[in-house]
Write a protein that holds these residues in place. Sequence first.
Motif, PDB file in Angstrom:
ATOM      1  N   THR A 100       0.831  -1.207   0.000  1.00 61.16           N
ATOM      2  CA  THR A 100       0.000   0.000   0.000  1.00 61.16           C
ATOM      3  C   THR A 100       0.862   1.252   0.000  1.00 61.16           C
ATOM      4  O   THR A 100       0.586   2.225  -0.727  1.00 61.16           O
ATOM      5  CB  THR A 100      -0.931   0.002   1.218  1.00 61.16           C
ATOM      6  OG1 THR A 100      -1.737  -1.174   1.203  1.00 61.16           O
ATOM      7  CG2 THR A 100      -1.821   1.228   1.218  1.00 61.16           C
ATOM      8  N   LEU A 101       1.910   1.235   0.837  1.00 62.03           N
ATOM      9  CA  LEU A 101       2.831   2.387   0.876  1.00 62.03           C
ATOM     10  C   LEU A 101       3.482   2.606  -0.479  1.00 62.03           C
ATOM     11  O   LEU A 101       3.597   3.760  -0.957  1.00 62.03           O
ATOM     12  CB  LEU A 101       3.887   2.155   1.955  1.00 62.03           C
ATOM     13  CG  LEU A 101       4.980   3.218   2.068  1.00 62.03           C
ATOM     14  CD1 LEU A 101       4.387   4.568   2.422  1.00 62.03           C
ATOM     15  CD2 LEU A 101       6.036   2.796   3.089  1.00 62.03           C
ATOM     16  N   ALA A 102       3.922   1.540  -1.138  1.00 62.33           N
ATOM     17  CA  ALA A 102       4.560   1.672  -2.443  1.00 62.33           C
ATOM     18  C   ALA A 102       3.578   2.225  -3.467  1.00 62.33           C
ATOM     19  O   ALA A 102       3.957   3.042  -4.330  1.00 62.33           O
ATOM     20  CB  ALA A 102       5.100   0.311  -2.898  1.00 62.33           C
ATOM     21  N   GLU A 103       2.316   1.820  -3.395  1.00 59.52           N
ATOM     22  CA  GLU A 103       1.323   2.333  -4.330  1.00 59.52           C
ATOM     23  C   GLU A 103       1.085   3.824  -4.116  1.00 59.52           C
ATOM     24  O   GLU A 103       0.978   4.590  -5.096  1.00 59.52           O
ATOM     25  CB  GLU A 103       0.010   1.562  -4.151  1.00 59.52           C
ATOM     26  CG  GLU A 103       0.089   0.112  -4.623  1.00 59.52           C
ATOM     27  CD  GLU A 103      -1.173  -0.664  -4.293  1.00 59.52           C
ATOM     28  OE1 GLU A 103      -1.338  -1.784  -4.823  1.00 59.52           O
ATOM     29  OE2 GLU A 103      -1.998  -0.165  -3.495  1.00 59.52           O
ATOM     30  N   ARG A 104       1.037   4.271  -2.856  1.00 58.01           N
ATOM     31  CA  ARG A 104       0.837   5.703  -2.604  1.00 58.01           C
ATOM     32  C   ARG A 104       2.058   6.508  -3.040  1.00 58.01           C
ATOM     33  O   ARG A 104       1.923   7.620  -3.581  1.00 58.01           O
ATOM     34  CB  ARG A 104       0.571   5.931  -1.120  1.00 58.01           C
ATOM     35  CG  ARG A 104      -0.677   5.226  -0.601  1.00 58.01           C
ATOM     36  CD  ARG A 104      -1.922   5.710  -1.315  1.00 58.01           C
ATOM     37  NE  ARG A 104      -3.104   4.969  -0.903  1.00 58.01           N
ATOM     38  CZ  ARG A 104      -3.570   3.915  -1.537  1.00 58.01           C
ATOM     39  NH1 ARG A 104      -2.952   3.484  -2.647  1.00 58.01           N
ATOM     40  NH2 ARG A 104      -4.648   3.286  -1.122  1.00 58.01           N
ATOM     41  N   GLU A 105       3.231   5.981  -2.790  1.00 54.99           N
ATOM     42  CA  GLU A 105       4.446   6.683  -3.242  1.00 54.99           C
ATOM     43  C   GLU A 105       4.475   6.781  -4.751  1.00 54.99           C
ATOM     44  O   GLU A 105       4.928   7.797  -5.306  1.00 54.99           O
ATOM     45  CB  GLU A 105       5.687   5.953  -2.726  1.00 54.99           C
ATOM     46  CG  GLU A 105       5.916   6.091  -1.228  1.00 54.99           C
ATOM     47  CD  GLU A 105       7.154   5.329  -0.774  1.00 54.99           C
ATOM     48  OE1 GLU A 105       7.631   4.478  -1.549  1.00 54.99           O
ATOM     49  OE2 GLU A 105       7.629   5.579   0.359  1.00 54.99           O
ATOM     50  N   ALA A 106       3.989   5.748  -5.433  1.00 58.31           N
ATOM     51  CA  ALA A 106       3.949   5.796  -6.887  1.00 58.31           C
ATOM     52  C   ALA A 106       2.962   6.863  -7.364  1.00 58.31           C
ATOM     53  O   ALA A 106       3.229   7.572  -8.349  1.00 58.31           O
ATOM     54  CB  ALA A 106       3.553   4.421  -7.435  1.00 58.31           C
ATOM     55  N   GLU A 107       1.845   7.003  -6.673  1.00 55.71           N
ATOM     56  CA  GLU A 107       0.884   8.042  -7.035  1.00 55.71           C
ATOM     57  C   GLU A 107       1.493   9.427  -6.837  1.00 55.71           C
ATOM     58  O   GLU A 107       1.316  10.323  -7.676  1.00 55.71           O
ATOM     59  CB  GLU A 107      -0.381   7.887  -6.191  1.00 55.71           C
ATOM     60  CG  GLU A 107      -1.180   6.627  -6.503  1.00 55.71           C
ATOM     61  CD  GLU A 107      -2.355   6.443  -5.557  1.00 55.71           C
ATOM     62  OE1 GLU A 107      -2.525   7.291  -4.652  1.00 55.71           O
ATOM     63  OE2 GLU A 107      -3.106   5.462  -5.709  1.00 55.71           O
ATOM     64  N   ALA A 108       2.206   9.609  -5.720  1.00 51.80           N
ATOM     65  CA  ALA A 108       2.844  10.904  -5.466  1.00 51.80           C
ATOM     66  C   ALA A 108       3.904  11.196  -6.515  1.00 51.80           C
ATOM     67  O   ALA A 108       4.026  12.338  -7.004  1.00 51.80           O
ATOM     68  CB  ALA A 108       3.455  10.911  -4.065  1.00 51.80           C
ATOM     69  N   ALA A 109       4.681  10.194  -6.873  1.00 52.13           N
ATOM     70  CA  ALA A 109       5.718  10.399  -7.880  1.00 52.13           C
ATOM     71  C   ALA A 109       5.105  10.737  -9.229  1.00 52.13           C
ATOM     72  O   ALA A 109       5.641  11.555  -9.987  1.00 52.13           O
ATOM     73  CB  ALA A 109       6.583   9.142  -7.980  1.00 52.13           C
ATOM     74  N   GLU A 110       3.981  10.117  -9.537  1.00 46.94           N
ATOM     75  CA  GLU A 110       3.305  10.420 -10.796  1.00 46.94           C
ATOM     76  C   GLU A 110       2.807  11.863 -10.798  1.00 46.94           C
ATOM     77  O   GLU A 110       2.907  12.559 -11.833  1.00 46.94           O
ATOM     78  CB  GLU A 110       2.132   9.451 -10.991  1.00 46.94           C
ATOM     79  CG  GLU A 110       1.416   9.582 -12.322  1.00 46.94           C
ATOM     80  CD  GLU A 110       2.270   9.157 -13.488  1.00 46.94           C
ATOM     81  OE1 GLU A 110       2.032   9.669 -14.604  1.00 46.94           O
ATOM     82  OE2 GLU A 110       3.185   8.327 -13.297  1.00 46.94           O
ATOM     83  N   ALA A 111       2.297  12.329  -9.653  1.00 45.97           N
ATOM     84  CA  ALA A 111       1.840  13.719  -9.572  1.00 45.97           C
ATOM     85  C   ALA A 111       3.003  14.677  -9.714  1.00 45.97           C
ATOM     86  O   ALA A 111       2.898  15.720 -10.398  1.00 45.97           O
ATOM     87  CB  ALA A 111       1.116  13.936  -8.242  1.00 45.97           C
ATOM     88  N   ARG A 112       4.133  14.368  -9.057  1.00 50.33           N
ATOM     89  CA  ARG A 112       5.313  15.242  -9.193  1.00 50.33           C
ATOM     90  C   ARG A 112       5.807  15.252 -10.627  1.00 50.33           C
ATOM     91  O   ARG A 112       6.257  16.291 -11.138  1.00 50.33           O
ATOM     92  CB  ARG A 112       6.418  14.781  -8.253  1.00 50.33           C
ATOM     93  CG  ARG A 112       6.125  15.064  -6.781  1.00 50.33           C
ATOM     94  CD  ARG A 112       7.374  14.858  -5.931  1.00 50.33           C
ATOM     95  NE  ARG A 112       7.797  13.461  -5.922  1.00 50.33           N
ATOM     96  CZ  ARG A 112       7.378  12.560  -5.041  1.00 50.33           C
ATOM     97  NH1 ARG A 112       6.517  12.921  -4.091  1.00 50.33           N
ATOM     98  NH2 ARG A 112       7.824  11.316  -5.085  1.00 50.33           N
ATOM     99  N   SER A 113       5.725  14.119 -11.274  1.00 46.32           N
ATOM    100  CA  SER A 113       6.138  14.059 -12.677  1.00 46.32           C
ATOM    101  C   SER A 113       5.247  14.941 -13.546  1.00 46.32           C
ATOM    102  O   SER A 113       5.726  15.669 -14.430  1.00 46.32           O
ATOM    103  CB  SER A 113       6.089  12.614 -13.167  1.00 46.32           C
ATOM    104  OG  SER A 113       6.272  12.541 -14.567  1.00 46.32           O
ATOM    105  N   LEU A 114       3.949  14.933 -13.277  1.00 43.54           N
ATOM    106  CA  LEU A 114       3.026  15.753 -14.047  1.00 43.54           C
ATOM    107  C   LEU A 114       3.312  17.240 -13.832  1.00 43.54           C
ATOM    108  O   LEU A 114       3.354  18.030 -14.790  1.00 43.54           O
ATOM    109  CB  LEU A 114       1.589  15.429 -13.647  1.00 43.54           C
ATOM    110  CG  LEU A 114       0.485  16.239 -14.328  1.00 43.54           C
ATOM    111  CD1 LEU A 114       0.536  16.048 -15.842  1.00 43.54           C
ATOM    112  CD2 LEU A 114      -0.880  15.864 -13.779  1.00 43.54           C
ATOM    113  N   ALA A 115       3.564  17.601 -12.557  1.00 44.50           N
ATOM    114  CA  ALA A 115       3.850  19.005 -12.261  1.00 44.50           C
ATOM    115  C   ALA A 115       5.128  19.457 -12.939  1.00 44.50           C
ATOM    116  O   ALA A 115       5.209  20.567 -13.510  1.00 44.50           O
ATOM    117  CB  ALA A 115       3.938  19.207 -10.743  1.00 44.50           C
ATOM    118  N   ALA A 116       6.171  18.624 -12.887  1.00 44.25           N
ATOM    119  CA  ALA A 116       7.447  18.998 -13.493  1.00 44.25           C
ATOM    120  C   ALA A 116       7.303  19.152 -14.997  1.00 44.25           C
ATOM    121  O   ALA A 116       7.890  20.071 -15.602  1.00 44.25           O
ATOM    122  CB  ALA A 116       8.498  17.944 -13.155  1.00 44.25           C
ATOM    123  N   CYS A 117       6.528  18.294 -15.613  1.00 45.29           N
ATOM    124  CA  CYS A 117       6.366  18.375 -17.057  1.00 45.29           C
ATOM    125  C   CYS A 117       5.531  19.611 -17.457  1.00 45.29           C
ATOM    126  O   CYS A 117       5.765  20.224 -18.508  1.00 45.29           O
ATOM    127  CB  CYS A 117       5.716  17.098 -17.584  1.00 45.29           C
ATOM    128  SG  CYS A 117       6.796  15.645 -17.478  1.00 45.29           S
TER     129      CYS A 117
END
Length: 381
Positions: A100-117
């Motif tokens: 569950t923790l890994a899935e939430r971290e992946a969601e956060a990383a995806e959001a950061r990726s979207l913001a950076a792009c």
Amino acid sequence: MRIPVRALLTLLMLATAIGGWWLLSRPRPIAVRVQGVERGLVEEVVANTRAGTVKACRRARLAPGTGGQIETLAVHEGDRVEAGQLLLELWNQDLQARVTLAEREAEAAEARSLAACLKADQAEREAARQVKLEARNMTSEEALDRAITAAQAGRADCEAARASALVSKARIGVAQAELERTRLTAPFAGVVAEVSGELNEYVTPSPPGIPTPPAVDLIDDACFYISAPIDEVDAAKVRLGLDARVTLDAFGDQVLAGTLRRIAPYVLDQEKQARTVEVEVVIAEPPADRALLAGYSADVEIIIDRHQDVLRIPTAAIRAGETASVLLLADGVLAERAIKTGLGNWEQTEVVSGLGVGEQVVLSLGREGVAPGAAAVADDD
């Protein structure tokens, strides 16, 4: 000249006594067991030297990939399972939380990726405007350089954020793999033969060199074969695809047809045991009225060659010597005759020449050491 009656009676009694003595002193005929020469089937066979074993084509002694406490025991001995069905699960709440923790971290990383792009896109648009202004001499060279550099850095940040998001997704796979190590599933459909463990008991995988009972013993009872050792002397005679006969102690005299499917590529050399070669025979048509069970003892006869409708005699009738010979019973007298043999086994032997149909060959003598020429009679017992 008349012979006195008394003398005549005396001579008659003496003759009778001599005749009776001669009859009683004659050697009595030897009782022998005989069998007639006949035509029929003769096979050359190779048999196992020790009892073979019925084995399942697939049998898995399963254990979890990690140690732990049994939380779920989904099957019991005798249950039939399908491929992929859960058999056993260890306590794994910590690993579930890690997934569950890994899935939430992946969601956060995806959001950061979207913001950076998004920022990178904005920087690229700003750089494009600066290029247009510079063409009209409406901006400084320094401002243009800052805009282009910011656009390039933003794009690099976008790519880095995307790579970080991929790393986070990979961590989900790692966490899920660790979780799967606590779950034991059926690799194939079959029947549960044995379960070693109960709820809340602790199980561990088998360390190298230390065999421990498997948590679940799973057998595919849809397919069986016979594994049996044959003597190394016979190994050169057998070849794949030969017909075989299989008998099982549990099935009595029932004979099952089979085919030789495997010959071990090496000779088994064990201390204080004869050297053997392992062979495998698959049963062509398993019995429909009886169930085969893994572990049954079995005997195998591999048919090397067969001759139909040939002269044959019992192998027990052949006398050992430089040349093969048999004892015949003809007109109450034993006679030895040399023969030429062909195929043979421990029951029947082919006669190529030397005998004819109907002649009586001696199987065994009632007395040892009797030479040919002795008087004999057939033993009807």
